[in-house]
Design a protein around this motif. Structure first.
Motif, mmCIF file in Angstrom:
data_model
loop_
_atom_site.group_PDB
_atom_site.id
_atom_site.type_symbol
_atom_site.label_atom_id
_atom_site.label_comp_id
_atom_site.label_asym_id
_atom_site.label_seq_id
_atom_site.Cartn_x
_atom_site.Cartn_y
_atom_site.Cartn_z
ATOM 1 N N ALA A 268 -26.666 54.579 -99.673
ATOM 2 C CA ALA A 268 -25.281 54.759 -100.171
ATOM 3 C C ALA A 268 -24.954 56.346 -99.912
ATOM 4 O O ALA A 268 -23.798 56.724 -100.387
ATOM 5 N N GLN A 318 -15.773 48.454 -96.742
ATOM 6 C CA GLN A 318 -17.083 47.612 -97.269
ATOM 7 C C GLN A 318 -18.379 48.557 -97.110
ATOM 8 O O GLN A 318 -18.576 48.919 -95.985
ATOM 9 N N ILE A 319 -19.055 48.911 -97.984
ATOM 10 C CA ILE A 319 -20.177 49.529 -97.983
ATOM 11 C C ILE A 319 -21.394 48.588 -98.404
ATOM 12 O O ILE A 319 -21.592 48.133 -99.602
ATOM 13 N N HIS A 320 -22.389 48.226 -97.437
ATOM 14 C CA HIS A 320 -23.233 47.458 -97.588
ATOM 15 C C HIS A 320 -24.688 48.046 -97.645
ATOM 16 O O HIS A 320 -25.432 47.777 -96.359
ATOM 17 N N TYR A 349 -26.607 54.824 -106.335
ATOM 18 C CA TYR A 349 -24.912 55.043 -106.080
ATOM 19 C C TYR A 349 -24.542 56.401 -106.779
ATOM 20 O O TYR A 349 -23.376 56.773 -106.212
ATOM 21 N N LEU A 353 -22.852 58.411 -103.729
ATOM 22 C CA LEU A 353 -21.541 58.373 -103.541
ATOM 23 C C LEU A 353 -20.802 59.480 -104.003
ATOM 24 O O LEU A 353 -19.477 59.526 -103.617
ATOM 25 N N LEU A 370 -17.996 48.112 -103.088
ATOM 26 C CA LEU A 370 -19.502 48.192 -102.902
ATOM 27 C C LEU A 370 -20.197 46.898 -103.312
ATOM 28 O O LEU A 370 -20.127 46.049 -103.866
ATOM 29 N N THR A 372 -24.650 45.362 -103.178
ATOM 30 C CA THR A 372 -25.839 45.895 -103.357
ATOM 31 C C THR A 372 -26.997 44.663 -103.445
ATOM 32 O O THR A 372 -26.678 43.615 -103.400
ATOM 33 N N LEU A 382 -23.083 50.248 -110.837
ATOM 34 C CA LEU A 382 -22.095 49.856 -110.271
ATOM 35 C C LEU A 382 -20.656 49.573 -111.079
ATOM 36 O O LEU A 382 -19.614 49.892 -110.860
ATOM 37 N N LEU A 392 -12.604 52.262 -106.312
ATOM 38 C CA LEU A 392 -13.839 51.395 -106.078
ATOM 39 C C LEU A 392 -13.669 50.127 -106.605
ATOM 40 O O LEU A 392 -12.990 49.787 -107.673
#
Lengths: 483, 483, 483
Positions: A268, A318-320, A349, A353, A370, A372, A382, A392
């Motif tokens: 991330a 989107q963050i994968h 994270y 981030l 986010l 995970t 998170l 977020l």
């Protein structure tokens, strides 16, 4: 309900029938509440904001070829489990990169699945496959060595009928909108064809720039050439490269109805370099000679650049992160990417981030979702992050955790700090079209069960629970993804 | 069952009696299913593939000396808890390395356990001790300051009788086979004696090479000398050293019926060095001058070498990583290894196992069983790894996690990705002979409860659940360990 | 209870009434046991050994000004959630560091809370606020946009009455003793005033030396000057600095009834430097020129020094590590510390505490209470450590985990290795005076539910469960904190 009645009910349930109370909590009082909550959302349309179905299906509306091509060959959950017990991918028809021989007898492949179906007990594949067999094809016996051929024949026959073509199933599944995922280099011809066809089904694309932002992506340098060519921008400079990306996002919005981007980085990590440093770094990666550390820094920088573009064009981000892709060199060499040898690892994270959040985290007009693969971050990182930063939101339980226990842990570990309203409903994230109704159904049932427990424990009022159930199944996803 | 009946049952249960429904889920419907599942496996023989009982017990079949020597002095779970509340090991008779004075009055030691028995509430020791007191010795009152002497006398009297000797208990416990664990330097005389005795009990050994593969092991260099001497190999060269290990494995198979190896490294690090580099590294560690990093690399290399040997001789391989051994220097200096001051730490499997897996992970003819003390890896690393690599299986919840909640978390976090068939049943891993039936009983009950929940939630069919219960209690362990 | 009766009960419960069975397990049999266990501890006095209420309240006994100043403005849980949805702190009256304009209309602030009250569904704030509204102010309707003004008026009117002043509430809440937390630089005038007033309420202080032991604390160097001045010690030398701290601890004991210290470091790092190295390090940090690494080492050294002082003066030591403070630079710059932008991160205890434990861990006359924001360490590190070292005990679920699910996970993950008797009961750790009864009530209910499950699963006897419930609610906290 008395013990005897419970046992009797269990016993009298034919083993191959989907039970109407499946996945709901066992305690009768809680189940009664869950049943009502589930009933209130069971019929809502499916909003599928993130997934990997093939837009050609909807564009061409051709019949699916056969049961194994539908259920076995493309489903990495399925052949991963077979492989763990020594059944090689070739034996179930997974194509080799070198074009070498693989099993082509689809019925034989199907029999392998059938003979090994016990391996899936307790896994979500068991739920998804049985759900599709029964609700889509009306199969009324369990898959086994004995029933393999009968079930194969029944599904194969159905697939020839018009009501089993992609568009018909799309409508039957009550899909309000589905998103596919494409590379910036994709011309979106299938999306254009869908729109041109006059069909009412809503299929949108998502912008997945990994091939042109990840220096470790196969063909990265050539991809940048292509990106320049299709946008008319000069990708030899950082400015030209950024312009090309902006143009391509615009194209995705216009041609593909795109409302979101998706980023599948190994970590991330984010960065916020000076314009000068970023341009110099780009020159290194553009030349194809970046070190792994430079590649990581470039991906990090690009997440922040993508956030900047999202602020401008409104695309949800989107963050994968967190998958160690292609862990098994032999399988990767023989079969290529996405063949089940991705393994999660610890993901940070909080520190990673920070650069992005320092610049954009306080913007309520930006949505970054986010995900995970590392469940330890739910309560530690998170939920506290999403419970603070306006930009977020938390995506649902993902990939290996897209399962009853995984979803339950997600709600239990996220809700107390982030609440329900910093989450975004469900993603099916699948290539397996037939599993879509099953996956959404599982999510609705598990959420109903979770809410029912809160009601039964007098932690949430009944009317609130109904509202939240609706939000989780429908409203939040539409809002977060602007669908 | 009505609430009143539940309460009545609880109230009417004498507090010191083992309840037939113990450890089964409280929900009456789920419990009814769990009860049937448990009943179907409760009588199966015990297969104990990994543990630390003393083979001399079975060879010599001498009476156990007294209650404290049986239940207190050798059990690090027991004196660890007492020490946490300030009761030093000397006071309960744990021998000092320097031979200094420790309590020798066994009755006094027993009274300390009795007076502090409340400390074990909620812990597995509470379950194991009470189970042994009641099922083995017929104790019908709870251990307390008041009952201490009566219970001591009753157990002491029993221990003098022939039916409480090791072999009689072995038979009474319905042990089909048990594995002890020995160093490669052990001559296995007790195993040879057991075989020569004509007794029908099956006791096998496991090959635990830490003393000759871990440069940090006390006496490592001298151990290599001994290894050379007893094998007739020249352990001054790497080739001779490897030959010696291969010979010794063969000896373990022939004399000790060995079917598995066991590796207790601080991490899961593996390496796959060139023959030249490996030989050079061996020369360093052989000289006794290895740095900690070299020692770690050597252990890493040896895991891969051991896998190579397992491919050749078929021994199942167990990896037990992650314990920071001897965390407390004062206790270690006074009492030595394994005295309760081992503390787990975070353990990486994804990166650390890569070299070994790249070489052997795709072999279905190799079985490597992974254990962990770091529960965060269940869903993040271990289940995805075992759900992919043919060579990998997952060992049961281990050590601190060999407990009702620990076992439950294991099933909940592992099953959805790895299924049931990449796991290997239960290990008791104990030095405490009397606790063996209790431990297997706990595992069978917790698994029955887990399966019952899946049935009650209609995620698993009844007939499948019975089959899985049998697999988890009996079939899988025999298969994985070739027993 | 039948399903119908459960549903009927749920339906007939007015949504704004606290249900007598709230937070107890849903299974009727388990709930019946939990109800009895809870009833046995519900009326016990509150012992609050760690928190952040303002001693001026008890000293001056002035009326609380208005509902928003009581419930919204000072509660970072409350405005953190609002901010996550884009409602800036200024809009709910949180004061800016620069004195810039913020909302001052308290009724308007209250309406924002009311309109957004759904955001708190499923969070502990929901429980705490509703509990206070109902039990303290007799509010009989739910907070919403519609009821906002009525509830505001009712609370505002109550606050003017003498029975809603701090001391009256303290007595009504049945607080036996409460601890505040002060800096060593505080003169404890409020504590002195409370004692001089003749009021019988027991309010003690805790010694929180972060401002003078953490080189990263704002004003650290000036704080050392002040420390020297108020103690008459020469804080330019390490010896003088340590003497000043010892004196100040004595002052806290004598004037503030102090029985404990509290340490809020970013990590759990400890060190045990030679006297010479420690003095040299002090000279660096004293000069204000310490690097971050030196600051970290100094904090580490000071934890060990504080343990040494605790051995001498008997103060119980609390370590609260793991928060990445002030993660959001914009909010920190505008509003300062403790405004909701602290995010937890992974925390190591096994290696980090080693130096301190090697020196003092084996002392049964020292009590060090460990807390964590990283739940992964419960079963992996904290329970094994506290289940071994005589000096260690485990604090309750903390901060983000001070919630029903968080407390439940704590018991499930800690008890099997550390037992109940290496834990220390509940801490409310709050600035929100009105939430204190709610928080203790939640802890007692969750513990009752956990114990009830152990009883229902026949893992704990009924009489033992009652004793443990009492220990967890009352005895253990008094013992661990010497209150």
């Amino acid at each position: 309900m008395t013990t005897d009645r419970v046992l009797e009910r269990v016993a009298s349930t034919a083993p191959y029938a989907l039970h109407p109370d499946r996945l709901l909590p066992a305690d009768p009082g809680t189940r009664a509440i869950a049943r009502e909550l589930y009933a209130s959302v069971a019929g809502l349309p499916i909003v599928s904001p993130h997934g990997h179905t093939d837009p050609a299906w909807y564009a061409e509306n051709a019949a699916f070829p056969d049961p194994s091509s539908l259920f076995v060959i493309p489903d990495h959950y399925v052949h991963r489990m077979l492989y763990s017990q020594g059944i090689r991918p070739e034996r179930v028809g997974v194509p080799r990169l070198d074009g070498g021989p693989v099993e082509t007898d689809k019925r034989k492949i199907w029999r392998i699945l059938a003979e090994n179906f016990h391996l899936y007990r307790g896994t979500p594949s068991w739920i998804w496959l049985n759900h599709a067999f029964q609700t889509v094809f009306g199969i009324d016996e369990r898959l086994s060595a004995d029933s393999a051929d009968r079930i194969y024949d029944k599904i194969a026959a159905a697939l020839e009928r018009p009501e089993f073509r992609p568009r018909a199933l799309f409508e039957r599944f009550n899909i309000e909108v589905i998103s596919t995922t494409e590379s910036p280099l994709d011309d979106l011809r299938h999306h254009a064809a869908i729109r041109a066809s006059g069909w009412s089904g809503r299929v949108v694309t998502a912008f997945r720039p990994d091939p042109v932002v990840d220096p470790a992506f196969p063909g990265f340098v050539a991809n940048l050439d292509t990106l320049g060519r299709i946008t008319g921008e000069d990708t030899s400079s950082y400015a030209g490269y950024l312009s090309a990306l902006i143009k391509r996002r615009k194209y995705f919005v216009e041609v593909g109805g795109c409302t979101s981007t998706d980023h599948g980085h190994p970590t991330a990590k984010t960065a916020d370099l000076s314009a000068e440093d970023a341009a110099a770094l780009y020159a290194r990666v553009r030349s194809g000679s970046a070190t792994p550390a430079e590649a990581e820094l470039f991906r990090a920088q690009m997440l922040t650049e993508m956030a900047a573009m999202s602020v401008a064009d409104g695309l949800t981000m989107q963050i994968h992160p967190g998958s160690r892709r292609d862990h098994n060199p032999e399988i990767f060499a023989s079969f290529g990417k996405d063949k089940g040898c991705d393994i999660p690892g610890p993901t940070d994270y909080v520190e990673d981030l920070k650069p992005l959040l320092a610049r954009f985290g306080n913007r309520p007009d930006l949505t970054i979702i986010l995900f995970t693969l590392d469940e330890t971050v739910y309560s530690r990182e998170l939920a506290p992050l999403a419970g603070h930063y306006p930009a977020l939101k938390l995506g649902p339980a993902w990939w290996f955790h897209d399962s009853p226990e995984g979803m339950r842990r997600y709600r239990e570990q996220v809700t107390e700090t982030a609440g329900f309203y910093n989450t975004v409903g469900f993603n099916d994230d699948t290539r397996a079209f037939l599993s879509i109704p099953a996956r959404h159904d599982v999510a609705r049932r598990i959420d109903a069960g979770f809410l029912a427990r809160l009601v039964a424990e007098h932690r949430l009022d009944r009317d609130d629970a109904f509202e939240v159930a609706h939000d989780l199944a429908y409203r939040l996803v539409k809002q977060a993804y602007k669908l």
